[in-house]
Design an enzyme around this catalytic site. Sequence first.
Site, PDB file in Angstrom:
ATOM      1  N   GLU B  51      -0.156  -4.280 -12.073  1.00  0.00           N
ATOM      2  CA  GLU B  51      -1.156  -4.592 -13.099  1.00  0.00           C
ATOM      3  C   GLU B  51      -1.065  -6.049 -13.548  1.00  0.00           C
ATOM      4  O   GLU B  51      -2.058  -6.638 -13.977  1.00  0.00           O
ATOM      5  CB  GLU B  51      -1.025  -3.655 -14.300  1.00  0.00           C
ATOM      6  CG  GLU B  51      -1.472  -2.224 -14.027  1.00  0.00           C
ATOM      7  CD  GLU B  51      -0.358  -1.354 -13.488  1.00  0.00           C
ATOM      8  OE1 GLU B  51       0.728  -1.887 -13.151  1.00  0.00           O
ATOM      9  OE2 GLU B  51      -0.556  -0.126 -13.398  1.00  0.00           O
ATOM     10  N   PHE B 113       2.861  11.645 -23.272  1.00  0.00           N
ATOM     11  CA  PHE B 113       3.213  11.095 -21.968  1.00  0.00           C
ATOM     12  C   PHE B 113       2.346   9.867 -21.663  1.00  0.00           C
ATOM     13  O   PHE B 113       1.128   9.920 -21.823  1.00  0.00           O
ATOM     14  CB  PHE B 113       3.022  12.158 -20.884  1.00  0.00           C
ATOM     15  CG  PHE B 113       3.298  11.634 -19.507  1.00  0.00           C
ATOM     16  CD1 PHE B 113       4.576  11.186 -19.166  1.00  0.00           C
ATOM     17  CD2 PHE B 113       2.294  11.549 -18.561  1.00  0.00           C
ATOM     18  CE1 PHE B 113       4.833  10.684 -17.902  1.00  0.00           C
ATOM     19  CE2 PHE B 113       2.541  11.047 -17.290  1.00  0.00           C
ATOM     20  CZ  PHE B 113       3.809  10.613 -16.961  1.00  0.00           C
ATOM     21  N   GLN B 114       2.971   8.806 -21.268  1.00  0.00           N
ATOM     22  CA  GLN B 114       2.300   7.541 -20.943  1.00  0.00           C
ATOM     23  C   GLN B 114       1.453   6.998 -22.079  1.00  0.00           C
ATOM     24  O   GLN B 114       0.413   6.405 -21.866  1.00  0.00           O
ATOM     25  CB  GLN B 114       1.458   7.687 -19.670  1.00  0.00           C
ATOM     26  CG  GLN B 114       2.345   7.934 -18.459  1.00  0.00           C
ATOM     27  CD  GLN B 114       1.652   7.677 -17.145  1.00  0.00           C
ATOM     28  OE1 GLN B 114       0.448   7.889 -17.001  1.00  0.00           O
ATOM     29  NE2 GLN B 114       2.404   7.216 -16.156  1.00  0.00           N
ATOM     30  N   LYS B 163      -8.853   9.087 -23.273  1.00  0.00           N
ATOM     31  CA  LYS B 163      -9.436   9.907 -22.210  1.00  0.00           C
ATOM     32  C   LYS B 163     -10.611  10.746 -22.703  1.00  0.00           C
ATOM     33  O   LYS B 163     -11.606  10.907 -22.007  1.00  0.00           O
ATOM     34  CB  LYS B 163      -8.366  10.821 -21.602  1.00  0.00           C
ATOM     35  CG  LYS B 163      -8.898  11.628 -20.435  1.00  0.00           C
ATOM     36  CD  LYS B 163      -7.838  12.116 -19.490  1.00  0.00           C
ATOM     37  CE  LYS B 163      -8.520  12.790 -18.298  1.00  0.00           C
ATOM     38  NZ  LYS B 163      -7.624  13.008 -17.184  1.00  0.00           N
ATOM     39  N   MET B 478      12.876 -26.482 -11.481  1.00  0.00           N
ATOM     40  CA  MET B 478      12.671 -27.181 -12.735  1.00  0.00           C
ATOM     41  C   MET B 478      13.823 -26.950 -13.704  1.00  0.00           C
ATOM     42  O   MET B 478      14.243 -27.851 -14.423  1.00  0.00           O
ATOM     43  CB  MET B 478      11.347 -26.749 -13.366  1.00  0.00           C
ATOM     44  CG  MET B 478      10.963 -27.547 -14.584  1.00  0.00           C
ATOM     45  SD  MET B 478      10.894 -29.316 -14.250  1.00  0.00           S
ATOM     46  CE  MET B 478       9.133 -29.528 -14.013  1.00  0.00           C
TER      47      MET B 478
HETATM   48  C1  LIG Z   1       8.076 -15.641 -16.002  1.00  0.00           C
HETATM   49  C2  LIG Z   1       8.872 -16.859 -16.223  1.00  0.00           C
HETATM   50  N1  LIG Z   1      10.220 -16.775 -16.324  1.00  0.00           N
HETATM   51  C3  LIG Z   1      10.964 -17.882 -16.524  1.00  0.00           C
HETATM   52  C4  LIG Z   1      10.380 -19.108 -16.633  1.00  0.00           C
HETATM   53  C5  LIG Z   1      11.220 -20.368 -16.882  1.00  0.00           C
HETATM   54  N2  LIG Z   1      11.093 -21.297 -15.745  1.00  0.00           N
HETATM   55  C6  LIG Z   1      10.274 -22.369 -15.768  1.00  0.00           C
HETATM   56  S1  LIG Z   1      10.292 -23.218 -14.348  1.00  0.00           S
HETATM   57  C7  LIG Z   1      11.388 -22.166 -13.655  1.00  0.00           C
HETATM   58  C8  LIG Z   1      11.870 -22.390 -12.268  1.00  0.00           C
HETATM   59  C9  LIG Z   1      10.813 -22.206 -11.262  1.00  0.00           C
HETATM   60  O1  LIG Z   1      11.408 -22.167  -9.990  1.00  0.00           O
HETATM   61  P1  LIG Z   1      10.557 -22.126  -8.679  1.00  0.00           P
HETATM   62  O2  LIG Z   1       9.501 -21.112  -8.788  1.00  0.00           O
HETATM   63  O3  LIG Z   1      11.469 -21.991  -7.525  1.00  0.00           O
HETATM   64  O4  LIG Z   1       9.823 -23.523  -8.685  1.00  0.00           O
HETATM   65  P2  LIG Z   1      10.368 -25.016  -8.563  1.00  0.00           P
HETATM   66  O5  LIG Z   1      10.612 -25.492  -9.971  1.00  0.00           O
HETATM   67  O6  LIG Z   1      11.598 -24.982  -7.746  1.00  0.00           O
HETATM   68  O7  LIG Z   1       9.233 -25.727  -7.926  1.00  0.00           O
HETATM   69  C10 LIG Z   1      11.757 -21.177 -14.556  1.00  0.00           C
HETATM   70  C11 LIG Z   1      12.757 -20.128 -14.291  1.00  0.00           C
HETATM   71  C12 LIG Z   1       8.974 -19.158 -16.531  1.00  0.00           C
HETATM   72  N3  LIG Z   1       8.288 -20.295 -16.657  1.00  0.00           N
HETATM   73  N4  LIG Z   1       8.257 -18.033 -16.313  1.00  0.00           N
END
Ligand SMILES: Cc1ncc(C[n+]2csc(CCOP(=O)(O)OP(=O)(O)O)c2C)c(N)n1
Lengths: 162, 576
Positions: B51, B113-114, B163, B478
Amino acid sequence: MRHTISVLVENKFGVLARIAGLFSGRGYNIESLSVGETIDPQISIMTIVTTGDDRVIEQITKQLNRLVDVIKVVDLTEIDHVEREMVLIKIAPRKENRLEVLKTVEIFRGRVVDSGPTTYTIEVTGDEKKIQAFIELMKPFGIKEFVRTGKVAIPREISQRK
Amino acid sequence: MAKMKGAEILIECLKREGVKHIFGYPGGVILDIFDLLYDDPDIKLILTRHEQGATHAADGYARVSGKPGVVLVTSGPGATNTVTGIATAYMDSVPLVIFTGQVPTFLIGNDAFQEADIVGITRPCTKYNILVKDVKDLAKQIREAFYIATTGRPGPVLVDLPKDVTQGKAEFIWPETVHIRSYNPTYEGNIYMIKKAAQEIAKAKKPVIIAGGGCIISEAHEHLKELAEMTQIPVANTLMGLGSFPRTHELSLGMLGMHGTYYANMAVQNSDLIIAIGMRFDDRVTGKTDAFAPQAKIIHIDIDPTSIRKNVRVDIPIVGDVSRVLQVLNKILKEEIKPQWEEVRKAWLKQINQWKKEKPLTYEFDPEVIKPQYVIEKIYEITKGDAIITTEVGQNQMWAAQFYKFDKPRRFVTSGGLGTMGYGFPAAIGAQLAFPQMTVIDIAGDGSIQMNIQELATAVVYDLPVKVAILNNSYLGMVRQWQELFYNERYSHTYLSTAPDFVKVAEAYGAVGLRATKPSEVEPVIKEALSIRKPVFMDFVVDWKEKVYPMVPPGAPIDQMILEEKKKERKLKAVK
Ligand SMILES: Cc1ncc(C[n+]2csc(CCOP(=O)(O)OP(=O)(O)O)c2C)c(N)n1
């Protein structure tokens, strides 16, 4: 600064939660909130007392205005208005103090609305200062409990912008 | 008039709203609606694999097409799985209408439920939401949901459908017009304020326009261009605003903010007037707010009054639809105020060009290892800037924003406000569905792609030839960058030790997988991928040490940028 904000809303379920959620979700402070229907049963009015600097208050009023169910927001602090609050206070004075308590109630134009062998329950309405003063005066007599309604407010008929 | 079932009323409403595609996932309480969709010739349901994927796909669809995205899921877990997608759309003002199934009204509140209180759960991240309690109100409430989602500042609206409401019967009454007493967005800007703004623009010596996502939402790009060209004012874009002003235009400063260009940030910080259009001064844009553009007056045009003065002081607030406000502003400037713009701006533009020349966006090419920026540059070249680019979140997103030169609106689809990893791939699927003939590429990190990788099945089944360029650096890049710069190279849990073989994953789903490990392979891989009319994963094994520059350290003013790698030999404590 302290502000009293009056909010006209659609009288639908969930609206109160939305407004309370707006305050909690953005870290704004609610000191009191009271709600009731208006003449039009489809509309409710809320009186909210909150504090914040000008920037926060501006955001609060704008954010409230943005909610789909909000019809009108008025910051009453900006205009001449009447405000009231009610307190129900239960005290258990010693025998020798009972008369003095009743006198004080009279001075505050309060009413005894319930009494038991050792307690009085007193109703007082007024602005916040008056309520506060009354509570202070009752303290030495032994307050068992009290409840306050929170503020309700309405603009004066011949109201002027401050 | 014959009575119709709630589910039939819903479908009829969707048709009247012009809905062609719904993204969804079935479940017990919404089976009545699914049953009708089984042989409906006009509405196609796209079955995603999660979803969250459905919600992001609807969001991508909405962002590129400008039409509302529609989601249909079941109650409880189906509904809660949409929350990340809803919050993502909310932060970026994307019009979505999400229909969630709900247990029958007589069971609501009984921990049935749900059952989940999805109206309560999504209250802070929807523009509006509602539990339909009576089938008689259904048509009206759906009409209002679409109206609220798409007008004013757009946003997601959730409609919860018990529903017994979808099974109940009522007369179908379609409200031709919508009037909601308490909802009246302001479209026309205050003329006095607009005139004042025009005067400031004429007076300013060093003005900058900051154009945000609102310019795209309200289709203001032509008016924006007219304003910039007429008055010779350079334009910086927020992340969400990329494409609202052509990046290849000589007045373009590219993106500003934390990973903005040197020249955009310098221009903003040294300006004497900022014309902020359809942007909300996100903290990623302003850096330290007290130190933001200290000498500048600020004109702020936005449809949402709450955006104004939320984060920065504003001298001239203009509440209204940016497209309409710009038209009026341009007219005033054209007819009433006509200085020799070229003359007035000469010194300022010269200064800006010098900044551009001094410190352009660059990286060091390496013939041995693939630089991620190089991949983006090549994608830009090969697609001639004419693709829809979606991104995940992280370095991949910032490099895409920096190195793909967006000239047109609705070509850059990214989660700006919430920063949702896992967004880009399903969003690409939605975008491809809206524009089957266009090239759609998700620029991804190896971390992010794994958050909704299951949607590859959706792309394959519906024959949506999206491409995914995975900048595979084996890290949550990042976050690793922050650890390197601000946490003493302590790479706590950012090394993705067991990434799957993305080529094999693609093949396992019936898609195509390609890999490049050397710079010389980058171009052939992209070209091959684009020549295949199927979903393709491109696994680019890139330099894991690469960082996104410029970077404004968190909490610093935006002209204090780290511009490049420190020259000292870095001792990287790799975990590998
Ligand atoms: C759902 C979610 N969880 C955690 C984060 C925190 N976060 C921001 S950038 C990042 C790393 C992203 O890594 P990757 O997808 O390998 O991309 P890269 O930066 O290596 O290009 C994280 C964990 C986020 N933005 N979104």
